[in-house]
Design a protein around this motif. Structure first.
Motif, PDB file in Angstrom:
ATOM      1  N   VAL A  36     -11.253  37.583  14.388  1.00  9.95           N
ATOM      2  CA  VAL A  36     -11.290  36.784  13.159  1.00  9.95           C
ATOM      3  C   VAL A  36     -12.528  37.155  12.351  1.00  9.95           C
ATOM      4  O   VAL A  36     -13.627  37.278  12.901  1.00  9.95           O
ATOM      5  CB  VAL A  36     -11.347  35.268  13.497  1.00  9.95           C
ATOM      6  N   THR A  37     -12.330  37.327  11.054  1.00 10.63           N
ATOM      7  CA  THR A  37     -13.462  37.584  10.163  1.00 10.63           C
ATOM      8  C   THR A  37     -14.221  36.291   9.922  1.00 10.63           C
ATOM      9  O   THR A  37     -13.615  35.254   9.641  1.00 10.63           O
ATOM     10  CB  THR A  37     -12.976  38.158   8.819  1.00 10.63           C
ATOM     11  N   LYS A  38     -15.535  36.337  10.027  1.00  6.51           N
ATOM     12  CA  LYS A  38     -16.334  35.136   9.814  1.00  6.51           C
ATOM     13  C   LYS A  38     -16.204  34.679   8.367  1.00  6.51           C
ATOM     14  O   LYS A  38     -16.143  35.489   7.442  1.00  6.51           O
ATOM     15  CB  LYS A  38     -17.803  35.411  10.150  1.00  6.51           C
ATOM     16  N   ASN A  39     -16.161  33.365   8.169  1.00  6.46           N
ATOM     17  CA  ASN A  39     -15.970  32.746   6.855  1.00  6.46           C
ATOM     18  C   ASN A  39     -14.729  33.297   6.137  1.00  6.46           C
ATOM     19  O   ASN A  39     -14.811  33.814   5.021  1.00  6.46           O
ATOM     20  CB  ASN A  39     -17.210  32.938   5.979  1.00  6.46           C
ATOM     21  N   PRO A  40     -13.553  33.205   6.769  1.00  4.61           N
ATOM     22  CA  PRO A  40     -12.321  33.691   6.140  1.00  4.61           C
ATOM     23  C   PRO A  40     -12.030  32.946   4.838  1.00  4.61           C
ATOM     24  O   PRO A  40     -12.254  31.743   4.742  1.00  4.61           O
ATOM     25  CB  PRO A  40     -11.250  33.406   7.196  1.00  4.61           C
ATOM     26  N   ALA A  41     -11.542  33.679   3.841  1.00  5.00           N
ATOM     27  CA  ALA A  41     -11.321  33.085   2.517  1.00  5.00           C
ATOM     28  C   ALA A  41     -10.000  32.316   2.436  1.00  5.00           C
ATOM     29  O   ALA A  41      -9.931  31.237   1.864  1.00  5.00           O
ATOM     30  CB  ALA A  41     -11.365  34.171   1.449  1.00  5.00           C
ATOM     31  N   LYS A  42      -8.936  32.881   2.997  1.00  6.51           N
ATOM     32  CA  LYS A  42      -7.610  32.261   2.901  1.00  6.51           C
ATOM     33  C   LYS A  42      -7.192  31.758   4.278  1.00  6.51           C
ATOM     34  O   LYS A  42      -6.892  32.548   5.175  1.00  6.51           O
ATOM     35  CB  LYS A  42      -6.588  33.256   2.371  1.00  6.51           C
ATOM     36  N   VAL A  43      -7.174  30.429   4.429  1.00  2.54           N
ATOM     37  CA  VAL A  43      -6.897  29.815   5.728  1.00  2.54           C
ATOM     38  C   VAL A  43      -5.646  28.943   5.632  1.00  2.54           C
ATOM     39  O   VAL A  43      -5.524  28.110   4.730  1.00  2.54           O
ATOM     40  CB  VAL A  43      -8.088  28.956   6.191  1.00  2.54           C
ATOM     41  N   VAL A  44      -4.727  29.132   6.565  1.00  6.99           N
ATOM     42  CA  VAL A  44      -3.529  28.299   6.678  1.00  6.99           C
ATOM     43  C   VAL A  44      -3.683  27.446   7.925  1.00  6.99           C
ATOM     44  O   VAL A  44      -3.966  27.963   9.006  1.00  6.99           O
ATOM     45  CB  VAL A  44      -2.253  29.161   6.776  1.00  6.99           C
ATOM     46  N   VAL A  45      -3.519  26.130   7.789  1.00  8.94           N
ATOM     47  CA  VAL A  45      -3.745  25.207   8.909  1.00  8.94           C
ATOM     48  C   VAL A  45      -2.493  24.379   9.181  1.00  8.94           C
ATOM     49  O   VAL A  45      -1.963  23.730   8.283  1.00  8.94           O
ATOM     50  CB  VAL A  45      -4.927  24.256   8.610  1.00  8.94           C
ATOM     51  N   PHE A  46      -2.038  24.389  10.443  1.00  8.85           N
ATOM     52  CA  PHE A  46      -0.862  23.611  10.834  1.00  8.85           C
ATOM     53  C   PHE A  46      -1.206  22.367  11.639  1.00  8.85           C
ATOM     54  O   PHE A  46      -0.332  21.543  11.889  1.00  8.85           O
ATOM     55  CB  PHE A  46       0.102  24.487  11.641  1.00  8.85           C
ATOM     56  N   ASP A  47      -2.434  22.238  12.083  1.00 13.30           N
ATOM     57  CA  ASP A  47      -2.828  21.082  12.884  1.00 13.30           C
ATOM     58  C   ASP A  47      -3.615  20.114  12.009  1.00 13.30           C
ATOM     59  O   ASP A  47      -4.632  20.491  11.417  1.00 13.30           O
ATOM     60  CB  ASP A  47      -3.679  21.537  14.073  1.00 13.30           C
ATOM     61  N   PHE A  48      -3.174  18.857  11.938  1.00 14.24           N
ATOM     62  CA  PHE A  48      -3.821  17.896  11.037  1.00 14.24           C
ATOM     63  C   PHE A  48      -5.206  17.467  11.528  1.00 14.24           C
ATOM     64  O   PHE A  48      -6.060  17.104  10.729  1.00 14.24           O
ATOM     65  CB  PHE A  48      -2.924  16.678  10.825  1.00 14.24           C
ATOM     66  N   GLY A  49      -5.419  17.497  12.853  1.00 16.96           N
ATOM     67  CA  GLY A  49      -6.754  17.212  13.361  1.00 16.96           C
ATOM     68  C   GLY A  49      -7.743  18.285  12.934  1.00 16.96           C
ATOM     69  O   GLY A  49      -8.880  17.996  12.540  1.00 16.96           O
ATOM     70  N   ILE A  50      -7.315  19.532  12.992  1.00 16.04           N
ATOM     71  CA  ILE A  50      -8.155  20.642  12.525  1.00 16.04           C
ATOM     72  C   ILE A  50      -8.340  20.545  11.011  1.00 16.04           C
ATOM     73  O   ILE A  50      -9.438  20.787  10.486  1.00 16.04           O
ATOM     74  CB  ILE A  50      -7.524  21.992  12.894  1.00 16.04           C
ATOM     75  N   LEU A  51      -7.287  20.145  10.308  1.00 18.34           N
ATOM     76  CA  LEU A  51      -7.375  20.020   8.855  1.00 18.34           C
ATOM     77  C   LEU A  51      -8.380  18.949   8.460  1.00 18.34           C
ATOM     78  O   LEU A  51      -9.209  19.158   7.562  1.00 18.34           O
ATOM     79  CB  LEU A  51      -5.999  19.681   8.275  1.00 18.34           C
TER      80      LEU A  51
END
Length: 327
Positions: free
Chosen positions: A60-75
């Motif tokens: 994983v690239t540090k500080n990724p610009a485009k992030v897709v999140v499927f977990d609401f706890g993580i969101l």
């Protein structure tokens, strides 16, 4: 005459040497800015991390610009940390995360059915999933770097903290994560002491359209016992995703001091967030239990307990709900 010519020659020679020195310095400065060849400037190389998670290892690239999140706890954790995301599953967004229903966030499907075409169009630098998307991991990994950050309920707090530290590492938010975890641990310590001192036992159930399932230590709702400190009225409940199917007679037999209820239907069927389980739970049999007689039937917010959980905000709110229920 000869002396004059010698002096003139020396002066010209000195000027030429100085000019050459200046050119050399300028050339070196340009080389430092543009690279060894003096060509176009090179973009800084992004730092790459190797994240080890339940489904494997992902670069994983540090500080990724485009992030897709499927977990609401993580969101909710990323939101707490001030990290923006590009796409979320908008089908079941809990009210406390309603800002992510905005059109500026791409709708990437539902919790169980990712929209692979939409995700691919985003060209994400990072995709974060949990249990509900586990089967889609291989397909998502083809689209972009994908990591699994679901909570292992058999070791809830350790797993939760590991996930938060992973976010801190990826998004350069280590200090913020440490502070928020410290605050949560302090509130949990106070709750645990209060629950232990009460001497009361508890049962936590999931109500779903007239059906009831019970959960014990180590389960998806086992944090109530394992972390918050309530003694389980039945410690023999087998750990499973869907819990143990129970009857009203079972609740009467166990006779819990506290009965905590998570209403799945309120967030999945009605979507209202309002409990529809009361008529199912508070029947004539259950009214004979200590929990009912002492006013200790507690309807927990399913947005935190069922849809999300495992987030900096959701775990904090779960602690507050249970603490407020203890007299």
């Amino acid at each position: 005459m000869k002396k004059w010519l010698i002096l003139l020659t020396l002066t010209v020679f000195t000027i030429v040497i100085a000019a050459c020195g200046q050119d050399q310095g300028a050339s070196s400065a340009a080389g430092g800015a543009n690279g060894a060849g003096g060509g176009e400037s090179e973009a800084p190389v992004a730092e790459e991390l190797t994240i080890t998670h339940q489904l494997g290892e992902t670069k994983v690239t540090k500080n990724p610009a485009k992030v897709v999140v499927f977990d609401f706890g993580i969101l909710d954790s990323l939101d707490e940390l001030g990290v923006e995301v590009a796409g979320v599953p908008q089908a079941n967004i809990p009210p406390y995360l309603s800002k992510f229903e905005d059109a500026k966030y791409e709708n990437v499907g539902s919790l169980k059915e990712p929209d692979f075409e939409k995700i691919n169009s985003i060209k994400p630098d990072l995709i974060i999933i949990s249990g509900r998307q586990q089967e889609a991991y291989d397909e998502l990994q083809k689209i972009g770097p994908t990591i699994y950050l679901g909570v292992d309920t058999s070791r809830y707090m350790d797993s939760f903290k590991e996930n938060m530290h992973t976010l801190g590492q990826i998004f350069d938010k280590d200090a913020e994560v440490e502070q928020k975890l410290a605050d949560i641990e302090e509130s949990i310590k106070a709750l645990n002491e209060k629950a232990t001192a009460s001497g009361k036992n508890a049962l936590i159930i999931l109500a779903n359209e007239g059906k009831i399932s019970a959960y014990g230590p180590g389960s998806r709702f086992g944090i109530l016992h394992d972390v918050f400190g309530f003694e389980a009225v039945d410690s023999s409940i087998e750990v499973s995703t869907h819990g143990k199917d129970i009857s009203n007679e079972y609740i009467v037999e166990q006779n819990p001091d506290y009965l905590f209820v998570v209403d799945r239907g309120a967030v999945v069927t009605t979507g209202s967030g309002e409990s529809s389980a009361q008529q199912t739970v508070e029947n004539e049999l259950v009214k004979t239990t200590n929990a009912y007689k002492e006013g200790h039937i507690v309807y927990l917010n399913p947005n935190y307990w069922y849809l999300s959980g495992g987030g900096l905000l959701s775990v904090s709110e779960m602690v507050k709900e249970v603490e407020a229920a203890i007299e």
